[in-house]
Motif scaffolding. Sequence first.
Motif, mmCIF file in Angstrom:
data_model
loop_
_atom_site.group_PDB
_atom_site.id
_atom_site.type_symbol
_atom_site.label_atom_id
_atom_site.label_comp_id
_atom_site.label_asym_id
_atom_site.label_seq_id
_atom_site.Cartn_x
_atom_site.Cartn_y
_atom_site.Cartn_z
ATOM 1 N N VAL A 170 0.825 -1.208 0.000
ATOM 2 C CA VAL A 170 0.000 0.000 0.000
ATOM 3 C C VAL A 170 0.858 1.255 0.000
ATOM 4 C CG1 VAL A 170 -1.720 1.292 1.320
ATOM 5 C CG2 VAL A 170 -1.900 -1.185 1.146
ATOM 6 N N TRP A 171 1.898 1.289 0.827
ATOM 7 C CA TRP A 171 2.703 2.506 0.948
ATOM 8 C C TRP A 171 3.481 2.795 -0.322
ATOM 9 C CZ3 TRP A 171 1.005 5.640 4.238
ATOM 10 C CH2 TRP A 171 0.465 5.202 5.438
ATOM 11 N N LYS A 172 4.044 1.773 -0.959
ATOM 12 C CA LYS A 172 4.776 2.019 -2.207
ATOM 13 C C LYS A 172 3.827 2.476 -3.318
ATOM 14 C CE LYS A 172 8.806 -0.905 -1.613
ATOM 15 N NZ LYS A 172 9.620 -1.957 -2.197
ATOM 16 N N THR A 173 2.635 1.914 -3.358
ATOM 17 C CA THR A 173 1.655 2.328 -4.364
ATOM 18 C C THR A 173 1.214 3.759 -4.130
ATOM 19 O OG1 THR A 173 0.891 0.040 -4.544
ATOM 20 C CG2 THR A 173 -0.554 1.743 -5.420
ATOM 21 N N ALA A 174 0.944 4.099 -2.877
ATOM 22 C CA ALA A 174 0.540 5.475 -2.548
ATOM 23 C C ALA A 174 1.663 6.462 -2.841
ATOM 24 C CB ALA A 174 0.128 5.559 -1.082
ATOM 25 N N HIS A 175 2.897 6.074 -2.532
ATOM 26 C CA HIS A 175 4.052 6.931 -2.798
ATOM 27 C C HIS A 175 4.227 7.148 -4.303
ATOM 28 C CE1 HIS A 175 7.916 8.798 -2.107
ATOM 29 N NE2 HIS A 175 8.442 7.995 -3.005
ATOM 30 N N ALA A 176 4.088 6.084 -5.078
ATOM 31 C CA ALA A 176 4.215 6.202 -6.530
ATOM 32 C C ALA A 176 3.114 7.078 -7.120
ATOM 33 C CB ALA A 176 4.190 4.817 -7.172
ATOM 34 N N LEU A 177 1.908 6.965 -6.593
ATOM 35 C CA LEU A 177 0.795 7.797 -7.062
ATOM 36 C C LEU A 177 1.050 9.268 -6.728
ATOM 37 C CD1 LEU A 177 -2.034 8.076 -8.264
ATOM 38 C CD2 LEU A 177 -2.944 7.656 -5.983
ATOM 39 N N ALA A 178 1.537 9.534 -5.524
ATOM 40 C CA ALA A 178 1.833 10.916 -5.140
ATOM 41 C C ALA A 178 2.945 11.506 -6.005
ATOM 42 C CB ALA A 178 2.218 10.973 -3.668
ATOM 43 N N ARG A 179 3.973 10.717 -6.279
ATOM 44 C CA ARG A 179 5.065 11.206 -7.140
ATOM 45 C C ARG A 179 4.583 11.473 -8.550
ATOM 46 N NH1 ARG A 179 11.052 9.382 -6.393
ATOM 47 N NH2 ARG A 179 10.974 10.208 -8.497
ATOM 48 N N ALA A 180 3.735 10.607 -9.070
ATOM 49 C CA ALA A 180 3.206 10.815 -10.418
ATOM 50 C C ALA A 180 2.356 12.074 -10.478
ATOM 51 C CB ALA A 180 2.393 9.597 -10.852
ATOM 52 N N ALA A 181 1.556 12.300 -9.459
ATOM 53 C CA ALA A 181 0.731 13.512 -9.419
ATOM 54 C C ALA A 181 1.616 14.752 -9.307
ATOM 55 C CB ALA A 181 -0.243 13.441 -8.255
ATOM 56 N N TRP A 182 2.671 14.684 -8.512
ATOM 57 C CA TRP A 182 3.573 15.817 -8.346
ATOM 58 C C TRP A 182 4.309 16.111 -9.653
ATOM 59 C CZ3 TRP A 182 4.063 19.697 -5.220
ATOM 60 C CH2 TRP A 182 5.227 20.455 -5.240
ATOM 61 N N ARG A 183 4.777 15.076 -10.340
ATOM 62 C CA ARG A 183 5.470 15.283 -11.618
ATOM 63 C C ARG A 183 4.534 15.895 -12.645
ATOM 64 N NH1 ARG A 183 7.098 9.991 -13.077
ATOM 65 N NH2 ARG A 183 7.121 9.289 -10.948
ATOM 66 N N ARG A 184 3.309 15.433 -12.673
ATOM 67 C CA ARG A 184 2.333 15.991 -13.618
ATOM 68 C C ARG A 184 2.042 17.447 -13.288
ATOM 69 N NH1 ARG A 184 -1.185 14.331 -17.451
ATOM 70 N NH2 ARG A 184 -3.165 15.446 -17.577
ATOM 71 N N ARG A 185 2.002 17.774 -12.011
ATOM 72 C CA ARG A 185 1.769 19.155 -11.600
ATOM 73 C C ARG A 185 2.933 20.043 -12.017
ATOM 74 N NH1 ARG A 185 3.070 22.049 -6.865
ATOM 75 N NH2 ARG A 185 1.622 23.746 -6.494
ATOM 76 N N GLN A 186 4.141 19.530 -11.938
ATOM 77 C CA GLN A 186 5.312 20.315 -12.298
ATOM 78 C C GLN A 186 5.457 20.480 -13.805
ATOM 79 O OE1 GLN A 186 8.515 18.236 -10.394
ATOM 80 N NE2 GLN A 186 8.430 19.537 -8.599
ATOM 81 N N MET A 187 4.837 19.617 -14.593
ATOM 82 C CA MET A 187 4.988 19.685 -16.044
ATOM 83 C C MET A 187 4.249 20.874 -16.642
ATOM 84 S SD MET A 187 4.898 15.632 -17.115
ATOM 85 C CE MET A 187 3.701 15.965 -18.333
ATOM 86 N N THR A 188 3.202 21.351 -16.007
ATOM 87 C CA THR A 188 2.458 22.470 -16.553
ATOM 88 C C THR A 188 3.075 23.767 -16.057
ATOM 89 O OG1 THR A 188 0.892 22.421 -14.719
ATOM 90 C CG2 THR A 188 0.307 21.171 -16.678
ATOM 91 N N ASN A 189 3.458 24.620 -16.973
ATOM 92 C CA ASN A 189 4.046 25.900 -16.619
ATOM 93 C C ASN A 189 2.957 26.932 -16.398
ATOM 94 O OD1 ASN A 189 6.656 24.938 -16.926
ATOM 95 N ND2 ASN A 189 6.647 25.313 -19.112
ATOM 96 N N GLN A 190 3.028 27.597 -15.280
ATOM 97 C CA GLN A 190 2.061 28.632 -14.949
ATOM 98 C C GLN A 190 2.718 29.995 -15.146
ATOM 99 O OE1 GLN A 190 -1.094 28.020 -14.093
ATOM 100 N NE2 GLN A 190 -0.739 25.836 -14.276
ATOM 101 N N VAL A 191 2.020 30.904 -15.809
ATOM 102 C CA VAL A 191 2.551 32.246 -16.013
ATOM 103 C C VAL A 191 1.717 33.283 -15.289
ATOM 104 C CG1 VAL A 191 3.615 31.705 -18.230
ATOM 105 C CG2 VAL A 191 1.263 32.523 -18.160
ATOM 106 N N SER A 192 0.734 32.850 -14.518
ATOM 107 C CA SER A 192 -0.153 33.795 -13.845
ATOM 108 C C SER A 192 0.572 34.595 -12.768
ATOM 109 C CB SER A 192 -1.344 33.059 -13.249
ATOM 110 O OG SER A 192 -0.897 32.109 -12.313
ATOM 111 N N HIS A 193 1.649 34.061 -12.207
ATOM 112 C CA HIS A 193 2.361 34.751 -11.133
ATOM 113 C C HIS A 193 3.414 35.722 -11.649
ATOM 114 C CE1 HIS A 193 5.016 31.465 -12.206
ATOM 115 N NE2 HIS A 193 5.990 32.171 -11.682
ATOM 116 N N LEU A 194 3.642 35.776 -12.957
ATOM 117 C CA LEU A 194 4.686 36.640 -13.507
ATOM 118 C C LEU A 194 4.237 38.092 -13.545
ATOM 119 C CD1 LEU A 194 5.930 34.511 -16.531
ATOM 120 C CD2 LEU A 194 6.959 34.715 -14.283
#
Length: 78
Positions: free
Chosen positions: A25-49
């Motif tokens: 369970v913990w490795k699966t949850a960790h892998a899911l969290a990492r995948a979500a974090w990587r996907r979040r980092q892939m989108t560039n936001q320019v609203s704060h510029l």
Amino acid sequence: MRDTQSAVANALTATVDELCQQFGVWKTAHALARAAWRRRQMTNQVSHLSNRMRRDVGLPENDDAPGQIRSFLWDVRI
């Protein structure tokens, strides 16, 4: 459509259950969290510029930029 959604949900549940049994369970949850974090980092936001930085990269200025007051001193037009 409800049957289709149910089939997809059941397939997803079965897949997650299989991953939890195989890796734990913990490795699966960790892998899911990492995948979500990587996907979040892939989108560039320019609203704060600031408008100065938006001009530098070729974007139109934002009238209601969040840091507009702070960047007023740096908004020098040549």
